[in-house]
Design an enzyme around this catalytic site. Structure first.
Site, PDB file in Angstrom:
ATOM      1  CD  GLU A   1     -27.718 -21.211 -51.380  1.00  0.00           C
ATOM      2  OE1 GLU A   1     -26.602 -20.506 -50.777  1.00  0.00           O
ATOM      3  OE2 GLU A   1     -27.629 -22.232 -51.954  1.00  0.00           O
TER       4      GLU A   1
ATOM      5  CG  ASN B   1     -22.737 -21.287 -58.375  1.00  0.00           C
ATOM      6  OD1 ASN B   1     -23.949 -20.559 -58.623  1.00  0.00           O
ATOM      7  ND2 ASN B   1     -22.921 -22.006 -57.472  1.00  0.00           N
TER       8      ASN B   1
ATOM      9  CB  CYS C   1     -22.950 -22.027 -52.159  1.00  0.00           C
ATOM     10  SG  CYS C   1     -24.737 -23.226 -52.750  1.00  0.00           S
TER      11      CYS C   1
ATOM     12  CD  GLU D   1     -36.163 -22.262 -52.648  1.00  0.00           C
ATOM     13  OE1 GLU D   1     -37.136 -22.593 -53.252  1.00  0.00           O
ATOM     14  OE2 GLU D   1     -35.973 -21.413 -52.128  1.00  0.00           O
TER      15      GLU D   1
END
Length: 490
Positions: free
Chosen positions: A256, A158, A289, A464
């Site tokens: 993630e 994406n 997301c 992160e």
């Protein structure tokens, strides 16, 4: 023209892997389609276990010298890569738009500059990385970050290059070597990144790119005993598979895995701002997301909020992502369109009401989907509980702050949340109780690389960003030195 070159948006892209500083083909290929018109862009080398193993071996061979390279030199090379990205910014933007269908103007103005910034930020962070010494009963404690070794970085489609370099840059800065596996639906800019890194002077084997399917190349990398860190962004089922493969070698993972984020709109909010925030959730055709796809609106303002949002959604300009005025482009792949439409159709069958959208828009192209808003959805329904990853929002109402929190936290995800309110005390109180790695108050998608990024629950494992990236990509090393025991000549 070579069989290994594809001309995409006027740029020649090598379709082979990049392993140990040179191009390498595979026995088979896969077809990369453009979301804009559904036509083939390129035949891409299809890597699997042999290519993954060769890349890991190259990374392992290059690791000792790269780990021993002084931080200032590593930082210089990262800045040189950033310079190369900046020099080819428009090419990268055009190729990525052709490959994943996101808006060209967004790539030019925001995404590709962020790619360069990823390298610059972690280069500079490397040079300031330090932990103060501290004493224990007269002994001196020194903490240092030591590079872990070859890293497998498996990235999504994406925001291909931005999310890839969000991982590549800190891994390289830390002194690790990298094997990057880009998503098969949008692999082209990863190949260009290999060229840019090579031109910047990055030594062979430090950055390797293996293309292919997750079930082949990705699985081989996740299970490889020579890999010391794995960072993955993608779906929950694939994240579980990556974690299971890594567990056999006790390889640390950072995952993630997406979300089902809420946008809470309280009656005291600036309603114009709240509607603006809701419309932003259609960005990149909903393939984000962090998108707050669950709209939770306090009852007194729900009717007016809904009226305004429907009008705004129906006014969004859909079309060719290369056109400056387009606000909503296509979905990335036919399978993604089928998935999104399936979610909506099942929701309607279960009683959801379509306020706008609810179907594809084939007149604009094969992969366009109308911006959709659904209401009359149950909290335990699939459309509320599962990530759609398309331009589909649901709207629920609440009466009390506690009810809003119950709805907001009532999924298995916890990546992000957005909150619209005019009450500072409420903002602090609600934000503290939301299960989310990031909470935005009266804003959305404001990101700073100094902040930790990651999610709770099924949204992933680890953080992160900033020093947290170095914590993940390194082995933390403590040296404790006694004050005595030295020779006269020491």
């Amino acid at each position: 023209m070579s069989d290994h070159l594809a001309t995409v948006a006027g740029t020649d892209v090598d379709t082979r892997h990049w392993i140990d500083g040179r191009r390498r083909g595979s026995a088979t290929v896969f077809t990369d389609l453009s979301p804009i018109d559904g036509r083939p862009l390129a035949s891409i080398a299809r890597g699997a276990a042999p290519e993954a193993d060769a890349a890991v071996q190259a990374a392992a061979n290059a690791f000792p010298d790269w780990a021993a390279t002084p931080p200032a030199e590593r930082a210089r090379l990262l800045h040189a890569i950033a310079d190369g990205v900046h020099k080819r910014l428009d090419e990268l933007a055009q190729v990525e738009t052709a490959d994943n269908g996101a808006l060209l103007r967004s790539h030019r103005v925001g995404v590709m500059p962020r790619v360069a910034h990823n390298f610059r930020f972690f280069a500079d962070r490397l040079l300031s990385l330090a932990h103060p010494d501290f004493a224990t009963r007269g002994h001196t404690n020194q903490v240092a970050w030591r590079p872990a070794g070859p890293c497998a970085l498996i990235t999504p489609w994406n925001a291909p290059l931005m999310l890839a370099t969000w991982k590549v840059a800190p891994a390289l800065a830390a002194g690790n070597t990298v094997v990057l596996k880009p998503a098969e639906w949008s692999p082209l800019t990863a190949s260009l990144l290999a060229d840019i890194a090579h031109e910047a002077g990055l030594p062979p084997g430090v950055l390797n790119v293996v293309q292919g399917y997750g079930t082949e190349a990705g699985r081989a990398l996740a299970a490889h005993p020579g890999i010391r860190r794995i960072s993955f962004t993608g779906s929950v089922p694939t994240g579980r598979a990556v974690a299971a493969a890594a567990a056999r070698n006790l390889t640390p993972v950072s995952l993630e895995l997406g979300g089902k984020s809420p946008l809470l709109v309280f009656a005291d909010a600036d309603l114009d701002l709240a509607v603006d925030l809701a419309v932003e959730q259609y960005d990149n055709a909903g393939q984000v997301c962090l998108a707050a796809t669950r709209l939770l609106v306090e009852e007194p303002v729900a009717a007016e909020f809904t009226r305004r949002l429907v009008a705004r959604a129906e006014g969004l300009r859909q079309g060719d992502p290369r056109t400056e005025s387009t606000e909503l482009g296509p979905l990335v792949h036919p399978r993604q369109l089928e998935k999104v439409d399936g979610f909506v159709r099942r929701a309607v069958e279960q009683g959801a009401r379509v306020l706008t959208g609810g179907s594809p828009h084939p007149q604009l192209g094969p992969l366009h989907y109308r911006p959709t808003l659904l209401t009359q959805v149950a909290q335990d329904s699939e459309i509320v509980q599962e990530e759609v990853f398309g331009p589909v929002l649901t709207l629920q109402t609440f009466r009390t702050e506690q009810e809003a929190l119950t709805l907001a936290n009532g999924t298995r995800f916890g990546l992000a949340a957005t909150l619209a309110t005019g009450d500072r005390d409420r903002a602090a109180r609600v934000a503290a109780r939301l299960v989310a790695g990031t909470v935005w108050v009266n804003c959305f998608f404001v990101r700073d690389l100094r902040a930790p990024f990651g999610g709770a629950r099924s949204s992933g494992i680890g953080r992160e960003g900033g020093t947290w990236s170095f914590d993940f990509y390194c082995d933390l090393h403590t040296t404790v030195t006694a004050p005595t025991g030295w020779s006269e000549h020491g």
